[in-house]
Design a protein around this motif. Sequence first.
Motif, PDB file in Angstrom:
ATOM      1  N   LYS A   5       5.052 -24.367  40.941  1.00  0.00           N
ATOM      2  CA  LYS A   5       5.990 -24.645  42.037  1.00  0.00           C
ATOM      3  C   LYS A   5       5.806 -23.646  43.151  1.00  0.00           C
ATOM      4  N   GLY A   6       6.232 -24.030  44.340  1.00  0.00           N
ATOM      5  CA  GLY A   6       6.139 -23.135  45.488  1.00  0.00           C
ATOM      6  C   GLY A   6       7.062 -21.958  45.350  1.00  0.00           C
ATOM      7  N   SER A   7       6.901 -20.988  46.235  1.00  0.00           N
ATOM      8  CA  SER A   7       7.647 -19.741  46.132  1.00  0.00           C
ATOM      9  C   SER A   7       9.067 -19.851  46.651  1.00  0.00           C
ATOM     10  N   GLY A   8       9.394 -20.967  47.306  1.00  0.00           N
ATOM     11  CA  GLY A   8      10.757 -21.123  47.811  1.00  0.00           C
ATOM     12  C   GLY A   8      10.978 -20.434  49.127  1.00  0.00           C
ATOM     13  N   LYS A   9       9.901 -20.062  49.823  1.00  0.00           N
ATOM     14  CA  LYS A   9      10.044 -19.356  51.095  1.00  0.00           C
ATOM     15  C   LYS A   9       9.831 -20.283  52.285  1.00  0.00           C
ATOM     16  N   GLY A  10       9.834 -21.581  52.032  1.00  0.00           N
ATOM     17  CA  GLY A  10       9.696 -22.518  53.142  1.00  0.00           C
ATOM     18  C   GLY A  10       8.268 -22.928  53.409  1.00  0.00           C
ATOM     19  N   LYS A  11       7.319 -22.278  52.721  1.00  0.00           N
ATOM     20  CA  LYS A  11       5.911 -22.618  52.931  1.00  0.00           C
ATOM     21  C   LYS A  11       5.536 -23.765  52.001  1.00  0.00           C
ATOM     22  N   LYS A  12       4.919 -24.796  52.526  1.00  0.00           N
ATOM     23  CA  LYS A  12       4.532 -25.939  51.714  1.00  0.00           C
ATOM     24  C   LYS A  12       3.211 -25.654  51.024  1.00  0.00           C
ATOM     25  N   SER A  13       3.164 -26.042  49.748  1.00  0.00           N
ATOM     26  CA  SER A  13       1.914 -25.905  49.013  1.00  0.00           C
ATOM     27  C   SER A  13       1.114 -27.181  49.157  1.00  0.00           C
ATOM     28  N   HIS A  14      -0.193 -27.034  49.173  1.00  0.00           N
ATOM     29  CA  HIS A  14      -1.052 -28.201  49.183  1.00  0.00           C
ATOM     30  C   HIS A  14      -1.062 -28.812  47.785  1.00  0.00           C
ATOM     31  N   VAL A  15      -1.415 -30.045  47.679  1.00  0.00           N
ATOM     32  CA  VAL A  15      -1.487 -30.711  46.381  1.00  0.00           C
ATOM     33  C   VAL A  15      -2.918 -31.137  46.121  1.00  0.00           C
ATOM     34  N   GLU A  26      -2.369 -16.096  49.278  1.00  0.00           N
ATOM     35  CA  GLU A  26      -1.616 -14.851  49.447  1.00  0.00           C
ATOM     36  C   GLU A  26      -0.499 -14.684  48.414  1.00  0.00           C
ATOM     37  N   GLU A  27      -0.224 -15.726  47.634  1.00  0.00           N
ATOM     38  CA  GLU A  27       0.812 -15.634  46.606  1.00  0.00           C
ATOM     39  C   GLU A  27       0.239 -15.345  45.221  1.00  0.00           C
ATOM     40  N   LEU A  28      -1.066 -15.310  45.100  1.00  0.00           N
ATOM     41  CA  LEU A  28      -1.691 -15.088  43.797  1.00  0.00           C
ATOM     42  C   LEU A  28      -1.744 -13.604  43.461  1.00  0.00           C
ATOM     43  N   SER A  64      -2.083 -17.462  34.946  1.00  0.00           N
ATOM     44  CA  SER A  64      -1.921 -16.556  36.078  1.00  0.00           C
ATOM     45  C   SER A  64      -1.108 -17.172  37.205  1.00  0.00           C
ATOM     46  N   ARG A  65      -0.955 -18.477  37.189  1.00  0.00           N
ATOM     47  CA  ARG A  65      -0.213 -19.164  38.237  1.00  0.00           C
ATOM     48  C   ARG A  65       1.246 -19.430  37.867  1.00  0.00           C
ATOM     49  N   GLU A  66       1.630 -19.012  36.669  1.00  0.00           N
ATOM     50  CA  GLU A  66       3.021 -19.175  36.253  1.00  0.00           C
ATOM     51  C   GLU A  66       3.956 -18.349  37.142  1.00  0.00           C
ATOM     52  N   LEU A  67       3.478 -17.183  37.536  1.00  0.00           N
ATOM     53  CA  LEU A  67       4.252 -16.287  38.400  1.00  0.00           C
ATOM     54  C   LEU A  67       3.450 -16.056  39.669  1.00  0.00           C
ATOM     55  N   HIS A  68       4.043 -16.404  40.813  1.00  0.00           N
ATOM     56  CA  HIS A  68       3.330 -16.192  42.077  1.00  0.00           C
ATOM     57  C   HIS A  68       4.330 -15.951  43.197  1.00  0.00           C
ATOM     58  N   ASP A  69       3.956 -15.063  44.095  1.00  0.00           N
ATOM     59  CA  ASP A  69       4.841 -14.702  45.204  1.00  0.00           C
ATOM     60  C   ASP A  69       4.067 -13.747  46.110  1.00  0.00           C
ATOM     61  N   ALA A  70       4.222 -13.894  47.392  1.00  0.00           N
ATOM     62  CA  ALA A  70       3.460 -13.075  48.339  1.00  0.00           C
ATOM     63  C   ALA A  70       3.790 -11.587  48.208  1.00  0.00           C
ATOM     64  N   ASP A  71       5.082 -11.262  48.058  1.00  0.00           N
ATOM     65  CA  ASP A  71       5.461  -9.851  47.947  1.00  0.00           C
ATOM     66  C   ASP A  71       4.955  -9.246  46.637  1.00  0.00           C
ATOM     67  N   SER A 141      12.511 -14.846  38.571  1.00  0.00           N
ATOM     68  CA  SER A 141      12.348 -15.027  40.013  1.00  0.00           C
ATOM     69  C   SER A 141      11.672 -13.784  40.567  1.00  0.00           C
ATOM     70  N   ALA A 142      10.933 -13.950  41.642  1.00  0.00           N
ATOM     71  CA  ALA A 142      10.224 -12.825  42.247  1.00  0.00           C
ATOM     72  C   ALA A 142      11.208 -11.734  42.679  1.00  0.00           C
ATOM     73  N   LYS A 143      12.358 -12.147  43.208  1.00  0.00           N
ATOM     74  CA  LYS A 143      13.362 -11.188  43.687  1.00  0.00           C
ATOM     75  C   LYS A 143      13.888 -10.335  42.537  1.00  0.00           C
ATOM     76  N   THR A 144      14.218 -10.989  41.427  1.00  0.00           N
ATOM     77  CA  THR A 144      14.753 -10.263  40.264  1.00  0.00           C
ATOM     78  C   THR A 144      13.715  -9.320  39.680  1.00  0.00           C
ATOM     79  N   LEU A 145      12.490  -9.810  39.548  1.00  0.00           N
ATOM     80  CA  LEU A 145      11.431  -8.991  38.988  1.00  0.00           C
ATOM     81  C   LEU A 145      11.156  -7.773  39.872  1.00  0.00           C
ATOM     82  N   SER A 146      11.112  -7.979  41.175  1.00  0.00           N
ATOM     83  CA  SER A 146      10.880  -6.876  42.108  1.00  0.00           C
ATOM     84  C   SER A 146      11.969  -5.813  41.977  1.00  0.00           C
ATOM     85  N   LYS A 147      13.212  -6.264  41.833  1.00  0.00           N
ATOM     86  CA  LYS A 147      14.340  -5.331  41.704  1.00  0.00           C
ATOM     87  C   LYS A 147      14.192  -4.482  40.436  1.00  0.00           C
TER      88      LYS A 147
END
Length: 258
Positions: A5-15, A26-28, A64-71, A141-147
């Motif tokens: 799934k996409g990162s939820g930041k408004g950026k559309k993923s290609h299919v 940039e999210e890998l 490796s694609r289970e978790l992805h996020d630009a930050d 979630s990327a936010k929780t993990l980062s925290k």
Amino acid sequence: KKSAKGSGKGKKSHVGPSGDAIIPEEELLTWYRPDASVFEAAAEDKLPIVLYFAEEDLDPIDASRELHDADLAKLSEKEVMFVMIEYNSDRTPSLDTGCPVPCNKLLSPNPSRDYDITRYPSFLVCDWFGNEYFRFTKVPSAKTLSKRIEEVSDMVEAMNKKLASNLEDAKEALEEKDIKKFLKAADKNFKLDVIGLDGLVETSKLYHDLMDKTRDEVDGILSDRPEDGEKRLKDLSKLYRDTEVEQDIKDALDILKG
């Protein structure tokens, strides 16, 4: 094959042709395999480690694609070690040496067993020695993990304070020649189940030194056969009951008794 799934930041993923989402480059995250050199680098640079126990037999690229996020991807480049470990269901116990000093789980032949992983995916947020502070049993979630990653330094500081307090008690006990009190204080540090941190390293050294001196004393009694040898061994047996030298003392007693 699981969809990403996409990162939820408004950026559309290609299919892609298969219908699976293609993760933006940039999210890998940069993923490492469990290796001594990787863990040595983390310890040297004091980089938090995120351990990812992936599903058995899941293709590493898919995993490796289970978790992805630009930050998170930026963090993985130089500030955090993300390490992927295939889940292992084998729970054959490791050899019990009787030594209470915690072992390095990162270098274990079966980290899944030693970290007590019961389900996958599991994500563990650890310090640079592999000491666990937070656990997720699903993709966080990327936010929780980062925290949680940001909190590692504070967790290490708090753990160091606990270790230092118990170490001080252990040192005082040795100065008083109170072996039982020393063993009790040292055991408090060992039960915290951490490695590498200064207080634990120093406690371990004091403990191993004591065990070595006790073995030397037992060997000396066997060698010299003093008149009070049997009594001394019996006293040592009581003092070191339930420790790793207990059997050595019992064996020496049997030999002395003939």
